[in-house]
Scaffold this motif. Structure first.
Motif, PDB file in Angstrom:
ATOM      1  N   MET A 194       0.857  -1.199   0.000  1.00  0.00           N
ATOM      2  CA  MET A 194       0.000   0.000   0.000  1.00  0.00           C
ATOM      3  C   MET A 194       0.886   1.241   0.000  1.00  0.00           C
ATOM      4  O   MET A 194       1.786   1.360   0.819  1.00  0.00           O
ATOM      5  CB  MET A 194      -0.915  -0.009   1.228  1.00  0.00           C
ATOM      6  N   ALA A 195       0.667   2.137  -0.943  1.00  0.00           N
ATOM      7  CA  ALA A 195       1.490   3.338  -1.057  1.00  0.00           C
ATOM      8  C   ALA A 195       1.255   4.263   0.132  1.00  0.00           C
ATOM      9  O   ALA A 195       0.133   4.422   0.614  1.00  0.00           O
ATOM     10  CB  ALA A 195       1.169   4.065  -2.356  1.00  0.00           C
ATOM     11  N   LEU A 196       2.341   4.855   0.615  1.00  0.00           N
ATOM     12  CA  LEU A 196       2.254   5.794   1.729  1.00  0.00           C
ATOM     13  C   LEU A 196       1.852   7.175   1.227  1.00  0.00           C
ATOM     14  O   LEU A 196       2.068   7.517   0.077  1.00  0.00           O
ATOM     15  CB  LEU A 196       3.611   5.903   2.426  1.00  0.00           C
ATOM     16  N   ARG A 197       1.260   7.968   2.118  1.00  0.00           N
ATOM     17  CA  ARG A 197       1.028   9.389   1.839  1.00  0.00           C
ATOM     18  C   ARG A 197       2.069  10.163   2.626  1.00  0.00           C
ATOM     19  O   ARG A 197       2.044  10.188   3.853  1.00  0.00           O
ATOM     20  CB  ARG A 197      -0.386   9.809   2.244  1.00  0.00           C
ATOM     21  N   ILE A 198       3.014  10.777   1.894  1.00  0.00           N
ATOM     22  CA  ILE A 198       4.157  11.429   2.521  1.00  0.00           C
ATOM     23  C   ILE A 198       4.079  12.933   2.286  1.00  0.00           C
ATOM     24  O   ILE A 198       3.786  13.387   1.185  1.00  0.00           O
ATOM     25  CB  ILE A 198       5.477  10.864   1.956  1.00  0.00           C
ATOM     26  N   GLU A 199       4.348  13.699   3.351  1.00  0.00           N
ATOM     27  CA  GLU A 199       4.265  15.160   3.251  1.00  0.00           C
ATOM     28  C   GLU A 199       5.478  15.807   3.892  1.00  0.00           C
ATOM     29  O   GLU A 199       6.072  15.274   4.830  1.00  0.00           O
ATOM     30  CB  GLU A 199       3.001  15.683   3.966  1.00  0.00           C
ATOM     31  N   LEU A 200       5.833  16.987   3.353  1.00  0.00           N
ATOM     32  CA  LEU A 200       6.786  17.894   3.991  1.00  0.00           C
ATOM     33  C   LEU A 200       6.044  19.175   4.316  1.00  0.00           C
ATOM     34  O   LEU A 200       5.533  19.841   3.417  1.00  0.00           O
ATOM     35  CB  LEU A 200       7.965  18.206   3.064  1.00  0.00           C
ATOM     36  N   ASN A 201       5.947  19.508   5.604  1.00  0.00           N
ATOM     37  CA  ASN A 201       5.246  20.719   6.020  1.00  0.00           C
ATOM     38  C   ASN A 201       6.241  21.735   6.580  1.00  0.00           C
ATOM     39  O   ASN A 201       7.304  21.373   7.104  1.00  0.00           O
ATOM     40  CB  ASN A 201       4.188  20.391   7.075  1.00  0.00           C
ATOM     41  N   GLY A 202       5.886  23.024   6.461  1.00  0.00           N
ATOM     42  CA  GLY A 202       6.790  24.082   6.890  1.00  0.00           C
ATOM     43  C   GLY A 202       7.057  24.064   8.385  1.00  0.00           C
ATOM     44  O   GLY A 202       6.174  23.776   9.198  1.00  0.00           O
ATOM     45  N   TYR A 203       8.303  24.379   8.751  1.00  0.00           N
ATOM     46  CA  TYR A 203       8.687  24.501  10.166  1.00  0.00           C
ATOM     47  C   TYR A 203       9.557  25.747  10.351  1.00  0.00           C
ATOM     48  O   TYR A 203       9.153  26.715  10.949  1.00  0.00           O
ATOM     49  CB  TYR A 203       9.414  23.234  10.621  1.00  0.00           C
ATOM     50  N   LYS A 204      10.764  25.711   9.790  1.00  0.00           N
ATOM     51  CA  LYS A 204      11.664  26.860   9.787  1.00  0.00           C
ATOM     52  C   LYS A 204      12.423  26.843   8.468  1.00  0.00           C
ATOM     53  O   LYS A 204      12.465  25.823   7.791  1.00  0.00           O
ATOM     54  CB  LYS A 204      12.665  26.781  10.957  1.00  0.00           C
ATOM     55  N   PRO A 205      13.038  27.970   8.062  1.00  0.00           N
ATOM     56  CA  PRO A 205      13.836  27.948   6.833  1.00  0.00           C
ATOM     57  C   PRO A 205      14.913  26.872   6.893  1.00  0.00           C
ATOM     58  O   PRO A 205      15.720  26.829   7.828  1.00  0.00           O
ATOM     59  CB  PRO A 205      14.445  29.355   6.782  1.00  0.00           C
ATOM     60  N   GLY A 206      14.906  25.988   5.902  1.00  0.00           N
ATOM     61  CA  GLY A 206      15.874  24.902   5.864  1.00  0.00           C
ATOM     62  C   GLY A 206      15.496  23.684   6.677  1.00  0.00           C
ATOM     63  O   GLY A 206      16.189  22.673   6.641  1.00  0.00           O
ATOM     64  N   ILE A 207      14.387  23.752   7.405  1.00  0.00           N
ATOM     65  CA  ILE A 207      13.919  22.637   8.234  1.00  0.00           C
ATOM     66  C   ILE A 207      12.436  22.412   7.946  1.00  0.00           C
ATOM     67  O   ILE A 207      11.670  23.361   7.820  1.00  0.00           O
ATOM     68  CB  ILE A 207      14.126  22.910   9.737  1.00  0.00           C
ATOM     69  N   ALA A 208      12.036  21.159   7.821  1.00  0.00           N
ATOM     70  CA  ALA A 208      10.639  20.842   7.552  1.00  0.00           C
ATOM     71  C   ALA A 208      10.204  19.653   8.398  1.00  0.00           C
ATOM     72  O   ALA A 208      11.024  18.883   8.909  1.00  0.00           O
ATOM     73  CB  ALA A 208      10.435  20.531   6.060  1.00  0.00           C
ATOM     74  N   LYS A 209       8.895  19.515   8.546  1.00  0.00           N
ATOM     75  CA  LYS A 209       8.331  18.394   9.291  1.00  0.00           C
ATOM     76  C   LYS A 209       7.985  17.280   8.317  1.00  0.00           C
ATOM     77  O   LYS A 209       7.229  17.478   7.375  1.00  0.00           O
ATOM     78  CB  LYS A 209       7.077  18.839  10.049  1.00  0.00           C
ATOM     79  N   PHE A 210       8.571  16.117   8.538  1.00  0.00           N
ATOM     80  CA  PHE A 210       8.365  14.952   7.679  1.00  0.00           C
ATOM     81  C   PHE A 210       7.214  14.120   8.231  1.00  0.00           C
ATOM     82  O   PHE A 210       7.199  13.765   9.409  1.00  0.00           O
ATOM     83  CB  PHE A 210       9.657  14.129   7.625  1.00  0.00           C
ATOM     84  N   LEU A 211       6.228  13.805   7.380  1.00  0.00           N
ATOM     85  CA  LEU A 211       5.061  13.022   7.790  1.00  0.00           C
ATOM     86  C   LEU A 211       4.855  11.890   6.798  1.00  0.00           C
ATOM     87  O   LEU A 211       4.868  12.106   5.587  1.00  0.00           O
ATOM     88  CB  LEU A 211       3.797  13.894   7.830  1.00  0.00           C
ATOM     89  N   ALA A 212       4.652  10.686   7.319  1.00  0.00           N
ATOM     90  CA  ALA A 212       4.332   9.526   6.482  1.00  0.00           C
ATOM     91  C   ALA A 212       3.145   8.809   7.118  1.00  0.00           C
ATOM     92  O   ALA A 212       3.244   8.293   8.233  1.00  0.00           O
ATOM     93  CB  ALA A 212       5.524   8.595   6.360  1.00  0.00           C
ATOM     94  N   TYR A 213       2.017   8.808   6.410  1.00  0.00           N
ATOM     95  CA  TYR A 213       0.798   8.196   6.924  1.00  0.00           C
ATOM     96  C   TYR A 213       0.710   6.733   6.484  1.00  0.00           C
ATOM     97  O   TYR A 213       1.229   6.348   5.443  1.00  0.00           O
ATOM     98  CB  TYR A 213      -0.423   8.964   6.418  1.00  0.00           C
ATOM     99  N   LYS A 214       0.046   5.914   7.316  1.00  0.00           N
ATOM    100  CA  LYS A 214      -0.157   4.475   7.069  1.00  0.00           C
ATOM    101  C   LYS A 214       1.159   3.700   7.122  1.00  0.00           C
ATOM    102  O   LYS A 214       1.348   2.721   6.410  1.00  0.00           O
ATOM    103  CB  LYS A 214      -0.862   4.244   5.717  1.00  0.00           C
ATOM    104  N   TRP A 215       2.058   4.156   8.003  1.00  0.00           N
ATOM    105  CA  TRP A 215       3.325   3.453   8.195  1.00  0.00           C
ATOM    106  C   TRP A 215       3.151   2.427   9.316  1.00  0.00           C
ATOM    107  O   TRP A 215       2.783   2.769  10.445  1.00  0.00           O
ATOM    108  CB  TRP A 215       4.432   4.445   8.543  1.00  0.00           C
ATOM    109  N   ASN A 216       3.460   1.174   9.042  1.00  0.00           N
ATOM    110  CA  ASN A 216       3.263   0.093  10.008  1.00  0.00           C
ATOM    111  C   ASN A 216       4.572  -0.437  10.577  1.00  0.00           C
ATOM    112  O   ASN A 216       4.598  -1.529  11.162  1.00  0.00           O
ATOM    113  CB  ASN A 216       2.505  -1.064   9.337  1.00  0.00           C
TER     114      ASN A 216
END
Length: 341
Positions: A1-23
């Motif tokens: 099953m393919a993951l839904r992966i996101e990079l969301n803003g945090y600070k310049p040069g730094i981002a929040k990594f999110l991966a949904y449906k990771w088991n």
């Protein structure tokens, strides 16, 4: 099953990594591949044809959601690519080497490169000068003990302009005859007919020019351009640099059938790098080519060749790319649903 992966803003040069449906666990490493040439991220703004795995530290997993912060080695490397670039991320569980999953990374608008730090200014950098205080002395105090002289402005005498009356002679009922009534009407009718004929002639001329342009001129241009396109897109023109050959071919703006033919010719000639690069480049803007690229990896359509191997996740990736340009394609949607079961 393919993951839904996101990079969301945090600070310049730094981002929040999110991966949904990771088991899996939080002890992971990732592999990043870009679509233009299928190269892998090996370091800050460095891409290589060889796979390069990167360990992500301080990650957490909660309710099948993998989260953590990533630095400029990833943020800057992705944001400095072309706007049409897409990235496939594969995540491997280091505690369970048999478990891995992948997905296309989505970058939010709030994610910024480290260079954005140089443009951030704060209010503390500015200094406001206090306004100078001015003593205001009331008029009654100023005039105390002094003689006030009031000057009255001179009023110029207003002279009304003389308006001359213009009398227009209006013909009386006696001067209006049958001839004066009918003559202008006849003249208007004649001028209207002449004007209509001129418009009709002009329309015919414009239509004739348009027909000549579309039926003859453009066809002739296409015929003249065809040998040039065939020459630039012929495998006989391939030198030591495959990328230069592809760029020169695409500059001639070949039609979709010609690109597909070139890909098939490259596969037969075992020039796999050219076939893969053409597929990856054109799949971003052409859903037809993206679907064909996905079928190169789809087990249902796969035919053994020296350039491609069947791979379910890669097929899903390129089917999803095709849907970006053709979101109403029912066949692709059905095949994706089948592959994701």
């Amino acid at each position: 099953m393919a993951l839904r992966i996101e990079l969301n803003g945090y600070k310049p040069g730094i981002a929040k990594f999110l991966a949904y449906k990771w088991n899996g666990s939080a002890d992971i490493e990732i592999l990043i591949q870009r679509n233009q040439d299928s190269y892998y991220l090996s370091g800050l703004n460095q891409w290589s044809p060889e796979k390069s795995w990167h360990t992500l530290a301080d990650m957490t997993v909660e309710h099948e959601q993998l989260t953590g912060l990533v630095g400029e080695w990833l943020v800057d490397s992705l944001l400095t690519q072309e706007s049409t670039a897409r990235f496939l991320v594969q995540i491997c569980d280091k505690q369970n080497e048999n478990y891995s999953d992948r997905g296309v990374i989505n970058i939010a608008d709030g994610v910024m490169t480290s260079a954005a730090l140089n443009t951030v200014t704060t209010m503390s950098d500015t200094h406001l000068e206090p306004e100078e205080c001015v003593d205001v002395i009331p008029d009654d105090e100023k005039m105390d003990g002094e003689t006030q002289t009031i000057y009255e402005p001179e009023i110029e005498e207003l002279v009304e302009p003389v308006v001359e009356e213009v009398v227009t002679s209006v013909p009386t009922s006696e001067t209006v005859t049958e001839e004066t009534l009918t003559q202008p009407i006849k003249q208007k009718r004649k001028s209207g007919l002449i004007f209509g004929l001129i418009i009709a002639i002009l329309l015919l001329i414009v239509m004739g020019i348009a027909i000549w342009y579309f039926l003859f001129f453009q066809n002739q241009q296409a015929k003249d351009a065809e040998p040039a396109i065939l020459g630039q897109c012929s495998l006989s023109q391939v030198g030591d640099d495959d990328l230069t050959f592809i760029q020169k071919c695409l500059q001639t703006k070949p039609l979709t059938p010609m690109i597909i033919q070139l890909i098939n010719d490259a596969k037969k000639a075992k020039k796999c790098n050219i076939a893969q690069r053409l597929y990856a480049n054109q799949s971003q803007v052409n859903s037809t080519i993206a679907i064909l690229y996905a079928k190169e990896y789809d087990e249902k359509y796969y035919q053994a060749n020296s350039c491609f191997e069947a791979d379910k996740e890669t097929a899903i990736y390129w089917y999803e790319t095709a849907l970006n340009n053709d979101p109403d394609n029912k066949d692709v949607k059905a095949r994706l649903a089948e592959l994701k079961k």
